[in-house]
Design a protein around this motif. Structure first.
Motif, PDB file in Angstrom:
ATOM      1  N   ASN A 136      -6.621   0.420  11.456  1.00 40.75           N
ATOM      2  CA  ASN A 136      -5.324  -0.163  11.081  1.00 40.75           C
ATOM      3  C   ASN A 136      -4.505   0.375  11.205  1.00 40.75           C
ATOM      4  OD1 ASN A 136      -7.153  -0.800  13.488  1.00 40.75           O
ATOM      5  ND2 ASN A 136      -7.482  -3.002  13.751  1.00 40.75           N
ATOM      6  N   VAL A 137      -3.957  -0.963  10.594  1.00 43.03           N
ATOM      7  CA  VAL A 137      -2.266  -0.556  10.013  1.00 43.03           C
ATOM      8  C   VAL A 137      -2.300  -0.626   8.683  1.00 43.03           C
ATOM      9  CG1 VAL A 137      -2.882  -3.170   8.848  1.00 43.03           C
ATOM     10  CG2 VAL A 137       0.027  -2.241   9.508  1.00 43.03           C
ATOM     11  N   MET A 138      -3.657  -0.503   8.107  1.00 43.40           N
ATOM     12  CA  MET A 138      -3.977   0.639   7.147  1.00 43.40           C
ATOM     13  C   MET A 138      -3.540   1.809   7.338  1.00 43.40           C
ATOM     14  SD  MET A 138      -3.997   0.362   3.617  1.00 43.40           S
ATOM     15  CE  MET A 138      -4.872  -1.782   3.386  1.00 43.40           C
ATOM     16  N   GLY A 139      -3.875   2.960   8.578  1.00 46.07           N
ATOM     17  CA  GLY A 139      -3.600   3.561   8.538  1.00 46.07           C
ATOM     18  C   GLY A 139      -2.150   4.085   9.000  1.00 46.07           C
ATOM     19  N   VAL A 140      -1.272   3.364   9.029  1.00 47.52           N
ATOM     20  CA  VAL A 140       0.145   3.750   8.920  1.00 47.52           C
ATOM     21  C   VAL A 140       0.288   3.141   7.558  1.00 47.52           C
ATOM     22  CG1 VAL A 140       2.655   2.817  10.223  1.00 47.52           C
ATOM     23  CG2 VAL A 140      -0.168   2.407  11.462  1.00 47.52           C
ATOM     24  N   ALA A 141      -0.246   2.672   7.090  1.00 48.06           N
ATOM     25  CA  ALA A 141       0.278   2.029   5.439  1.00 48.06           C
ATOM     26  C   ALA A 141       0.224   4.067   4.668  1.00 48.06           C
ATOM     27  CB  ALA A 141       0.111   1.212   4.678  1.00 48.06           C
ATOM     28  N   LYS A 142      -1.297   4.774   5.164  1.00 41.96           N
ATOM     29  CA  LYS A 142      -1.640   5.445   4.519  1.00 41.96           C
ATOM     30  C   LYS A 142      -0.823   6.589   5.029  1.00 41.96           C
ATOM     31  CE  LYS A 142      -5.039   3.660   2.170  1.00 41.96           C
ATOM     32  NZ  LYS A 142      -4.413   3.708   0.931  1.00 41.96           N
ATOM     33  N   ALA A 143      -0.046   6.763   5.976  1.00 37.78           N
ATOM     34  CA  ALA A 143       0.864   7.950   6.538  1.00 37.78           C
ATOM     35  C   ALA A 143       2.085   8.199   5.958  1.00 37.78           C
ATOM     36  CB  ALA A 143       0.729   7.505   7.876  1.00 37.78           C
ATOM     37  N   ALA A 144       2.217   6.646   5.842  1.00 36.77           N
ATOM     38  CA  ALA A 144       3.652   6.132   4.781  1.00 36.77           C
ATOM     39  C   ALA A 144       3.311   7.058   2.797  1.00 36.77           C
ATOM     40  CB  ALA A 144       3.901   5.102   4.613  1.00 36.77           C
ATOM     41  N   LEU A 145       2.059   6.306   2.698  1.00 35.83           N
ATOM     42  CA  LEU A 145       2.130   6.564   1.249  1.00 35.83           C
ATOM     43  C   LEU A 145       1.882   7.975   1.153  1.00 35.83           C
ATOM     44  CD1 LEU A 145       0.501   5.784  -1.331  1.00 35.83           C
ATOM     45  CD2 LEU A 145      -1.450   6.343  -0.898  1.00 35.83           C
ATOM     46  N   GLU A 146       1.147   9.099   2.562  1.00 39.67           N
ATOM     47  CA  GLU A 146       1.193  10.653   2.253  1.00 39.67           C
ATOM     48  C   GLU A 146       2.440  10.869   2.451  1.00 39.67           C
ATOM     49  OE1 GLU A 146      -2.218  11.836   4.771  1.00 39.67           O
ATOM     50  OE2 GLU A 146      -3.498  10.558   3.586  1.00 39.67           O
ATOM     51  N   SER A 167       0.695  -1.202   0.486  1.00 45.90           N
ATOM     52  CA  SER A 167       0.054  -0.091  -0.008  1.00 45.90           C
ATOM     53  C   SER A 167       1.436   1.657   0.639  1.00 45.90           C
ATOM     54  CB  SER A 167      -0.760  -0.172   1.265  1.00 45.90           C
ATOM     55  OG  SER A 167      -1.383  -1.124   1.391  1.00 45.90           O
ATOM     56  N   SER A 168       1.736   1.439   0.330  1.00 43.04           N
ATOM     57  CA  SER A 168       2.831   2.563   0.341  1.00 43.04           C
ATOM     58  C   SER A 168       3.639   2.434  -0.491  1.00 43.04           C
ATOM     59  CB  SER A 168       3.301   2.606   1.941  1.00 43.04           C
ATOM     60  OG  SER A 168       2.311   2.757   2.871  1.00 43.04           O
ATOM     61  N   TYR A 169       4.817   1.643  -0.061  1.00 41.66           N
ATOM     62  CA  TYR A 169       6.132   1.266  -0.909  1.00 41.66           C
ATOM     63  C   TYR A 169       5.923   1.123  -1.918  1.00 41.66           C
ATOM     64  CZ  TYR A 169      10.410  -0.110  -3.085  1.00 41.66           C
ATOM     65  OH  TYR A 169      11.662  -0.364  -3.634  1.00 41.66           O
ATOM     66  N   SER A 170       4.772   0.585  -2.964  1.00 43.95           N
ATOM     67  CA  SER A 170       4.222   0.103  -4.383  1.00 43.95           C
ATOM     68  C   SER A 170       4.770   1.823  -5.106  1.00 43.95           C
ATOM     69  CB  SER A 170       3.401  -0.605  -3.960  1.00 43.95           C
ATOM     70  OG  SER A 170       1.894  -0.002  -3.965  1.00 43.95           O
ATOM     71  N   LEU A 171       4.231   2.733  -3.901  1.00 45.54           N
ATOM     72  CA  LEU A 171       4.612   3.786  -4.952  1.00 45.54           C
ATOM     73  C   LEU A 171       5.513   4.441  -5.316  1.00 45.54           C
ATOM     74  CD1 LEU A 171       2.386   6.561  -5.734  1.00 45.54           C
ATOM     75  CD2 LEU A 171       2.718   7.667  -4.108  1.00 45.54           C
ATOM     76  N   VAL A 172       6.646   3.945  -4.654  1.00 43.97           N
ATOM     77  CA  VAL A 172       8.444   4.427  -4.655  1.00 43.97           C
ATOM     78  C   VAL A 172       8.129   3.506  -5.824  1.00 43.97           C
ATOM     79  CG1 VAL A 172       9.508   5.173  -3.916  1.00 43.97           C
ATOM     80  CG2 VAL A 172       8.260   5.049  -2.391  1.00 43.97           C
ATOM     81  N   ALA A 173       8.374   2.714  -5.992  1.00 43.28           N
ATOM     82  CA  ALA A 173       8.644   1.524  -6.979  1.00 43.28           C
ATOM     83  C   ALA A 173       7.505   2.053  -8.230  1.00 43.28           C
ATOM     84  CB  ALA A 173       8.243   0.118  -6.730  1.00 43.28           C
ATOM     85  N   VAL A 174       6.623   2.461  -8.355  1.00 46.89           N
ATOM     86  CA  VAL A 174       5.937   2.260  -9.441  1.00 46.89           C
ATOM     87  C   VAL A 174       6.081   3.724 -10.296  1.00 46.89           C
ATOM     88  CG1 VAL A 174       3.800   2.720 -10.437  1.00 46.89           C
ATOM     89  CG2 VAL A 174       3.857   1.314  -9.680  1.00 46.89           C
ATOM     90  N   ALA A 175       7.644   4.592  -8.724  1.00 44.88           N
ATOM     91  CA  ALA A 175       6.903   6.276  -9.387  1.00 44.88           C
ATOM     92  C   ALA A 175       8.048   6.124 -10.378  1.00 44.88           C
ATOM     93  CB  ALA A 175       7.119   7.171  -8.331  1.00 44.88           C
ATOM     94  N   ARG A 176       9.295   5.060  -9.801  1.00 43.76           N
ATOM     95  CA  ARG A 176      10.594   4.819 -10.032  1.00 43.76           C
ATOM     96  C   ARG A 176      10.308   4.374 -11.667  1.00 43.76           C
ATOM     97  NH1 ARG A 176      12.548   2.565  -5.418  1.00 43.76           N
ATOM     98  NH2 ARG A 176      13.005   0.665  -6.585  1.00 43.76           N
ATOM     99  N   ALA A 177       9.898   3.252 -11.569  1.00 50.19           N
ATOM    100  CA  ALA A 177       9.456   2.709 -12.660  1.00 50.19           C
ATOM    101  C   ALA A 177       8.913   3.493 -14.068  1.00 50.19           C
ATOM    102  CB  ALA A 177       8.876   1.848 -12.892  1.00 50.19           C
ATOM    103  N   VAL A 178       8.064   4.271 -13.729  1.00 49.24           N
ATOM    104  CA  VAL A 178       7.624   5.309 -14.809  1.00 49.24           C
ATOM    105  C   VAL A 178       8.336   6.383 -15.369  1.00 49.24           C
ATOM    106  CG1 VAL A 178       5.308   4.375 -14.624  1.00 49.24           C
ATOM    107  CG2 VAL A 178       5.266   6.267 -13.485  1.00 49.24           C
ATOM    108  N   ALA A 179       9.391   7.037 -14.371  1.00 44.53           N
ATOM    109  CA  ALA A 179       9.521   8.071 -14.542  1.00 44.53           C
ATOM    110  C   ALA A 179      10.153   8.213 -15.738  1.00 44.53           C
ATOM    111  CB  ALA A 179      10.647   8.306 -13.459  1.00 44.53           C
ATOM    112  N   PRO A 180      11.144   7.364 -16.422  1.00 47.74           N
ATOM    113  CA  PRO A 180      11.987   7.922 -17.447  1.00 47.74           C
ATOM    114  C   PRO A 180      11.153   7.594 -17.892  1.00 47.74           C
ATOM    115  CG  PRO A 180      12.595   5.494 -16.021  1.00 47.74           C
ATOM    116  CD  PRO A 180      11.463   6.144 -15.417  1.00 47.74           C
TER     117      PRO A 180
END
Ligand code: NAD
Length: 256
Positions: A157-167, A120-133
């Motif tokens: 619960n844990v999804m709130g923590v994941a969304k905090a990291a996502l933001e 829910s969070s790290y995947s945004l980083v992975a996707v951004a790195r992949a698509v940026a080029p």
């Protein structure tokens, strides 16, 4: 009236079925003239997403489990050969174990925590790195978040923590990619009945509570989320990056 996304190409990750927020966003992008490419998580969703893609007039449907680095690489190499460039990318993806969305947060297991944060969070980083080029001429990346990132929402619960990291990821990515003209934003949507939301214990009580208290006295319509996603992907949103924009009928402003 000219269409807001004419000439743009958008990649939308996170359509599972017609109730998915990503489906509403993909539909609004098509309405505004964008070429749309969809992904699906696994073979289980393939047929449904292909049918929905056909209904929308999507250019292409590609498999992509965001936890698999090689699937992201494969996605990008397919896009390089076909679409060439991307103007907008929508990350509408989250997952946590069902038991972590019903028992007390303090009971969250190490593996459940890691899984929720990875998908829910790290995947945004992975996707951004992949698509940026593929966004060498600039573009807009969008993710979906929820108020549970900053407030305690029962069973989130844990999804709130994941969304905090996502933001937080949204802000760091906006800073990294901004010099290349890529904007990164999040929409914080009010609760909407989707497959993921149904995994949260007593979700219908949340819907009822929000509708009763929110300034607009109703729940959020997926089309409202989709129209804000259009704005962010369009040139109208060109000055907006690193933001969390609430599309929640106003619920987040309310105190007692
Ligand atoms: P949904 O179940 O339709 O969408 C979730 C998507 O995540 C699915 O398409 C699923 O296949 C995908 N996914 C999960 N794990 C994946 C993986 N490993 N690889 C690739 N895809 C994966 O539900 P939704 O409510 O439309 O959720 C979309 C986003 O909106 C999520 O980030 C969710 O947290 C967020 N959101 C939802 C609400 C709500 O009330 N529905 C409110 C605010 C934010």
């Amino acid at each position: 009236m000219s269409k807001l996304l004419e000439g743009k190409t958008a990649l939308v990750l996170g359509v599972a079925n017609r109730w998915s927020l990503a489906f509403a966003i993909a539909g609004a992008y098509r309405r505004e003239g964008a070429r749309v490419i969809l992904t699906y998580q696994s073979d289980r969703q393939r047929q449904t997403v292909e049918e929905l893609g056909e209904e929308l007039g999507a250019e292409r449907i590609i498999a992509c489990d965001v936890t698999q680095e090689q699937e992201l690489e494969q996605l990008v190499s397919t896009l390089k050969k076909t679409a060439g460039k991307l103007d907008a990318v929508v990350h509408s993806i989250a997952f946590a174990n069902r038991e972590d969305l019903s028992r007390p947060f303090v009971e969250t297991s190490r593996s459940g925590y890691q899984l929720a944060l990875e998908v829910s969070s790290y995947s945004l980083v992975a996707v951004a790195r992949a698509v940026a080029p593929l966004m060498s001429e600039g573009g807009a990346i969008l993710t979906l978040t929820y108020l549970g990132a900053t407030r305690v929402i029962t069973n989130y619960n844990v999804m709130g923590v994941a969304k905090a990291a996502l933001e937080a990821c949204t802000r760091y990515l906006a800073s990294d990619l901004g010099p290349g003209g890529v904007r990164v934003n999040a929409i914080s949507a009010g609760p909407v009945k989707t497959a993921s939301a149904r995994g949260i214990k007593d979700f219908s009580k949340v819907l009822d509570g929000v509708a009763a208290k929110t300034p607009l006295r109703r729940n959020t319509d997926p089309e409202e989320v989709a129209d804000t996603a259009v704005f962010l992907a369009s040139d109208l949103g060109r000055g907006v990056t690193g933001n969390v924009i609430f599309v929640d009928a106003g619920f987040q402003i309310m105190g007692l």
